[in-house]
Design a protein around this motif. Structure first.
Motif, PDB file in Angstrom:
ATOM      1  N   THR A 264       0.838  -1.205   0.000  1.00 29.45           N
ATOM      2  CA  THR A 264       0.000   0.000   0.000  1.00 29.45           C
ATOM      3  C   THR A 264       0.871   1.254   0.000  1.00 29.45           C
ATOM      4  OG1 THR A 264      -1.619  -1.237   1.292  1.00 29.45           O
ATOM      5  CG2 THR A 264      -1.970   1.127   1.144  1.00 29.45           C
ATOM      6  N   LEU A 265       1.990   1.170   0.716  1.00 26.48           N
ATOM      7  CA  LEU A 265       2.950   2.287   0.736  1.00 26.48           C
ATOM      8  C   LEU A 265       3.553   2.498  -0.652  1.00 26.48           C
ATOM      9  CD1 LEU A 265       4.578   4.362   2.444  1.00 26.48           C
ATOM     10  CD2 LEU A 265       6.253   2.542   2.845  1.00 26.48           C
ATOM     11  N   PHE A 266       3.959   1.396  -1.328  1.00 25.38           N
ATOM     12  CA  PHE A 266       4.544   1.495  -2.673  1.00 25.38           C
ATOM     13  C   PHE A 266       3.534   2.019  -3.698  1.00 25.38           C
ATOM     14  CE2 PHE A 266       7.587  -2.154  -1.414  1.00 25.38           C
ATOM     15  CZ  PHE A 266       8.461  -1.232  -0.838  1.00 25.38           C
ATOM     16  N   GLN A 267       2.245   1.722  -3.460  1.00 29.52           N
ATOM     17  CA  GLN A 267       1.193   2.211  -4.355  1.00 29.52           C
ATOM     18  C   GLN A 267       0.833   3.676  -4.065  1.00 29.52           C
ATOM     19  OE1 GLN A 267      -0.619   0.262  -6.882  1.00 29.52           O
ATOM     20  NE2 GLN A 267       1.239  -0.913  -6.567  1.00 29.52           N
ATOM     21  N   ARG A 268       1.505   4.241  -3.059  1.00 22.88           N
ATOM     22  CA  ARG A 268       1.283   5.631  -2.627  1.00 22.88           C
ATOM     23  C   ARG A 268      -0.163   5.863  -2.160  1.00 22.88           C
ATOM     24  NH1 ARG A 268       4.580   8.538  -7.606  1.00 22.88           N
ATOM     25  NH2 ARG A 268       6.611   7.640  -7.102  1.00 22.88           N
ATOM     26  N   LYS A 269      -0.718   4.822  -1.541  1.00 19.70           N
ATOM     27  CA  LYS A 269      -2.089   4.937  -1.024  1.00 19.70           C
ATOM     28  C   LYS A 269      -2.125   4.961   0.508  1.00 19.70           C
ATOM     29  CE  LYS A 269      -4.442   4.619  -4.961  1.00 19.70           C
ATOM     30  NZ  LYS A 269      -5.256   3.479  -5.353  1.00 19.70           N
ATOM     31  N   LEU A 270      -0.936   4.813   1.132  1.00 19.48           N
ATOM     32  CA  LEU A 270      -0.900   4.753   2.590  1.00 19.48           C
ATOM     33  C   LEU A 270      -0.896   6.147   3.195  1.00 19.48           C
ATOM     34  CD1 LEU A 270      -0.736   2.777   4.988  1.00 19.48           C
ATOM     35  CD2 LEU A 270       1.751   2.999   4.899  1.00 19.48           C
ATOM     36  N   SER A 271      -1.811   6.362   4.110  1.00 21.58           N
ATOM     37  CA  SER A 271      -1.880   7.623   4.850  1.00 21.58           C
ATOM     38  C   SER A 271      -2.385   7.323   6.250  1.00 21.58           C
ATOM     39  CB  SER A 271      -2.824   8.602   4.153  1.00 21.58           C
ATOM     40  OG  SER A 271      -4.158   8.131   4.219  1.00 21.58           O
ATOM     41  N   LEU A 272      -2.349   8.322   7.115  1.00 17.45           N
ATOM     42  CA  LEU A 272      -2.815   8.132   8.483  1.00 17.45           C
ATOM     43  C   LEU A 272      -4.302   7.789   8.513  1.00 17.45           C
ATOM     44  CD1 LEU A 272      -1.607   8.216  11.319  1.00 17.45           C
ATOM     45  CD2 LEU A 272      -2.369  10.598  11.507  1.00 17.45           C
ATOM     46  N   ASP A 273      -5.080   8.424   7.616  1.00 17.33           N
ATOM     47  CA  ASP A 273      -6.520   8.143   7.547  1.00 17.33           C
ATOM     48  C   ASP A 273      -6.787   6.706   7.114  1.00 17.33           C
ATOM     49  OD1 ASP A 273      -7.279  10.620   8.419  1.00 17.33           O
ATOM     50  OD2 ASP A 273      -7.540  11.462   6.407  1.00 17.33           O
ATOM     51  N   VAL A 274      -6.016   6.255   6.107  1.00 14.37           N
ATOM     52  CA  VAL A 274      -6.170   4.879   5.620  1.00 14.37           C
ATOM     53  C   VAL A 274      -5.807   3.892   6.722  1.00 14.37           C
ATOM     54  CG1 VAL A 274      -5.185   3.146   4.056  1.00 14.37           C
ATOM     55  CG2 VAL A 274      -5.871   5.373   3.167  1.00 14.37           C
ATOM     56  N   LEU A 275      -4.686   4.139   7.403  1.00 13.79           N
ATOM     57  CA  LEU A 275      -4.242   3.247   8.479  1.00 13.79           C
ATOM     58  C   LEU A 275      -5.280   3.202   9.596  1.00 13.79           C
ATOM     59  CD1 LEU A 275      -1.878   1.446   9.330  1.00 13.79           C
ATOM     60  CD2 LEU A 275      -0.880   3.427  10.483  1.00 13.79           C
ATOM     61  N   ARG A 276      -5.818   4.354   9.953  1.00 15.37           N
ATOM     62  CA  ARG A 276      -6.842   4.425  11.004  1.00 15.37           C
ATOM     63  C   ARG A 276      -8.090   3.645  10.586  1.00 15.37           C
ATOM     64  NH1 ARG A 276      -7.371   9.656  11.203  1.00 15.37           N
ATOM     65  NH2 ARG A 276      -5.689  10.027  12.675  1.00 15.37           N
ATOM     66  N   SER A 277      -8.502   3.812   9.319  1.00 10.63           N
ATOM     67  CA  SER A 277      -9.691   3.120   8.801  1.00 10.63           C
ATOM     68  C   SER A 277      -9.493   1.609   8.800  1.00 10.63           C
ATOM     69  CB  SER A 277      -9.991   3.622   7.384  1.00 10.63           C
ATOM     70  OG  SER A 277     -10.983   2.844   6.778  1.00 10.63           O
ATOM     71  N   VAL A 278      -8.310   1.159   8.352  1.00 13.19           N
ATOM     72  CA  VAL A 278      -8.007  -0.273   8.297  1.00 13.19           C
ATOM     73  C   VAL A 278      -7.998  -0.873   9.702  1.00 13.19           C
ATOM     74  CG1 VAL A 278      -6.207  -1.970   7.756  1.00 13.19           C
ATOM     75  CG2 VAL A 278      -6.741  -0.177   6.119  1.00 13.19           C
ATOM     76  N   MET A 279      -7.375  -0.178  10.633  1.00 14.60           N
ATOM     77  CA  MET A 279      -7.292  -0.689  12.005  1.00 14.60           C
ATOM     78  C   MET A 279      -8.662  -0.733  12.677  1.00 14.60           C
ATOM     79  SD  MET A 279      -3.739   1.176  13.123  1.00 14.60           S
ATOM     80  CE  MET A 279      -3.492   0.411  14.697  1.00 14.60           C
ATOM     81  N   ARG A 280      -9.490   0.272  12.381  1.00 16.55           N
ATOM     82  CA  ARG A 280     -10.842   0.291  12.953  1.00 16.55           C
ATOM     83  C   ARG A 280     -11.667  -0.889  12.414  1.00 16.55           C
ATOM     84  NH1 ARG A 280     -12.336   5.169  11.409  1.00 16.55           N
ATOM     85  NH2 ARG A 280     -11.502   6.228  13.225  1.00 16.55           N
ATOM     86  N   GLU A 281     -11.585  -1.109  11.091  1.00 18.26           N
ATOM     87  CA  GLU A 281     -12.347  -2.204  10.477  1.00 18.26           C
ATOM     88  C   GLU A 281     -11.840  -3.566  10.955  1.00 18.26           C
ATOM     89  OE1 GLU A 281     -13.819  -3.430   5.996  1.00 18.26           O
ATOM     90  OE2 GLU A 281     -13.039  -1.417   6.341  1.00 18.26           O
ATOM     91  N   THR A 282     -10.520  -3.692  11.083  1.00 17.74           N
ATOM     92  CA  THR A 282      -9.928  -4.942  11.580  1.00 17.74           C
ATOM     93  C   THR A 282     -10.380  -5.224  13.009  1.00 17.74           C
ATOM     94  OG1 THR A 282      -7.962  -4.621  10.202  1.00 17.74           O
ATOM     95  CG2 THR A 282      -7.760  -6.156  12.046  1.00 17.74           C
ATOM     96  N   THR A 283     -10.367  -4.193  13.848  1.00 19.59           N
ATOM     97  CA  THR A 283     -10.796  -4.351  15.244  1.00 19.59           C
ATOM     98  C   THR A 283     -12.266  -4.759  15.322  1.00 19.59           C
ATOM     99  OG1 THR A 283      -9.218  -2.650  15.920  1.00 19.59           O
ATOM    100  CG2 THR A 283     -10.956  -3.199  17.495  1.00 19.59           C
TER     101      THR A 283
END
Length: 440
Positions: A264-283
């Motif tokens: 996701t980082l290499f695709q330049r799609k990683l951001s704090l908002d994305v990380l927060r969203s992924v972690m919330r959905e995973t939880t």
């Protein structure tokens, strides 16, 4: 009368679930009531130890890690890139779009395993294009819904992790054993689409000459390599490390989660908002699974405390029920239950009850686990409560009706049942590869 209590408890849970009560609360609540009635207040001294033993299971750590991997890959845009590239490659063939959806579904299954994300992504991107090209709505919706659920059987799959944990079978062996049946299912879907194209060409019109030239100009070798290489590297890192014996499934899940983060980082799609969203959905997803697991642990404690597993095994053995007939009965019950309740509920309620019987019969539990996973995959597609149908209806254009979805999924359910019967008749389709890799 006492001997009927375990079955009365089982029936109470099933009835409350059909009435719509939450799974975790139903399992936990019914277990507490029966536990107090049968064992008294001492029951509360046993319950925390039982739940802690389940939560302390290192194998189950793979669940949040695989969920994180799948959700992160969804945010990375890899699915969209794969769909676009496969459409370019297969678009010039009759039924090419449908074929590309199946192949992308299989690749996403091997790299993410998150059914909801796969169905929604393919529904948003492929369904409008397929309808615009003149595909029959039933074929378009059926292909997308069925392909999106391949993550239930193609490893790494959360279903296989949970089944392996309950059946006390190595999750690595479950992954290896499910590989051939999963690939067979993908091949059967592809053959069905090709044959339907020959027999009923009106369901999937051929592409015009202008569109063929457009596809050829867009499908460069660099685009194809980039689209395939990224997910395949992740699949090799996760499944390759398990199959080669380098990492356990839990360790491989951690590799996959970290790999998805890097991609996701290499695709330049990683951001704090994305990380927060992924972690919330995973939880959220993980909490749901583990709440149900806690309720199921309480249910199992009380059911076994009342000797329900032994009573069931003795009843079946005394009735001289053959292992084959019992297997057929279980498969029919699981298939029918899938029309009304979720796959997680079936895993935690039905599987612990029937597992001791299969053990008493001396049946290979690895084979049983893969059969159950194949059967449970159909629960995502069978109306009225097939979750894949809900996901797809939510993103489908207005002209696509619920009846289109229900009619479209029937051929794919038939294919799944046929593949299930084939694996029942030939157990070697599951057991051969694990034995070959272990050197036995």
């Amino acid at each position: 009368m006492t001997s009927l209590l375990p079955f009365f408890m089982f029936g109470s849970v099933f009835l409350l679930l059909l009435l719509g009560y939450p799974v975790a609360l139903t399992l936990g609540g019914v277990s507490v009531i029966f536990g107090l009635l049968i064992f008294g207040p001492e029951f509360f001294a046993l319950l925390p130890l039982r739940i802690w033993g389940t939560m302390n299971n290192v194998v189950l750590l793979a669940v949040p890690l695989f969920v994180f991997m799948g959700v992160m890959l969804e945010k990375s845009g890899i699915a969209e890139k794969l769909l676009e590239t496969m459409s370019m490659l297969f678009g010039k063939f009759r039924g090419g779009l449908a074929l590309s959806v199946v192949i992308v579904g299989a690749l996403l299954a091997a790299s993410t395993g998150i059914v909801g994300a796969t169905v929604v992504t393919m529904g948003l991107m492929s369904l409008p294009v397929m309808l615009k090209r003149g595909y029959q709505p039933e074929l378009a919706t059926g292909t997308i819904a069925a392909s999106g659920t391949l993550g239930q059987i193609i490893p790494p799959s959360i279903v296989l992790v949970l089944l392996g944990s309950i059946l006390n079978v190595s999750v690595g062996d479950m992954f290896v054993g499910a590989l051939i049946p999963g690939l067979m299912l993908v091949t059967a879907y592809l053959l069905y689409i090709v044959l339907l194209g020959f027999m009923r060409p009106d369901t999937m019109p051929s592409v015009s000459q202008e569109e063929m030239l457009s596809f050829a100009s867009k499908a460069s070798m660099k685009t194809v390599i980039e689209a395939f290489l990224i997910p395949m590297l992740l699949v090799l890192a996760v499944l390759g490390s398990i199959f080669a014996g380098i990492a356990s499934p839990t360790e491989a899940a951690a590799i996959g989660a970290f790999g998805a983060l890097l991609l996701t980082l290499f695709q330049r799609k990683l951001s704090l908002d994305v990380l927060r969203s992924v972690m919330r959905e995973t939880t959220s997803l993980t909490s749901m699974v583990f709440m149900i697991l806690a309720g199921a642990s309480a249910f199992s404690l009380v059911f076994r405390g009342m000797h329900g597993d032994r009573l069931l095994a003795d009843a079946i053995l005394q009735a001289n029920l053959q292992p084959e007939l019992f297997l057929a009965l279980v498969m029919v019950v699981v298939f029918l239950a899938g029309f009304f309740i979720d796959f997680i509920e079936i895993i935690f309620i039905i599987v612990p009850v029937v597992a001791p019987v299969f053990t008493a019969f001396g049946v290979d539990l690895l084979w049983i686990g893969v059969l159950l996973a194949m059967n449970l995959q159909a629960s995502f597609l069978t109306p009225p409560f097939g979750f894949s149908l809900f996901y797809l209806k939510g993103v489908a254009p207005k002209e696509v009706t619920t009846s289109h979805l229900y009619r479209g999924i029937i051929p794919f359910i038939v294919i799944q049942v046929m593949m299930l019967v084939l694996v029942i008749v030939f157990p070697e389709l599951v057991t051969w590869l694990p034995k070959a890799l272990s050197g036995h």
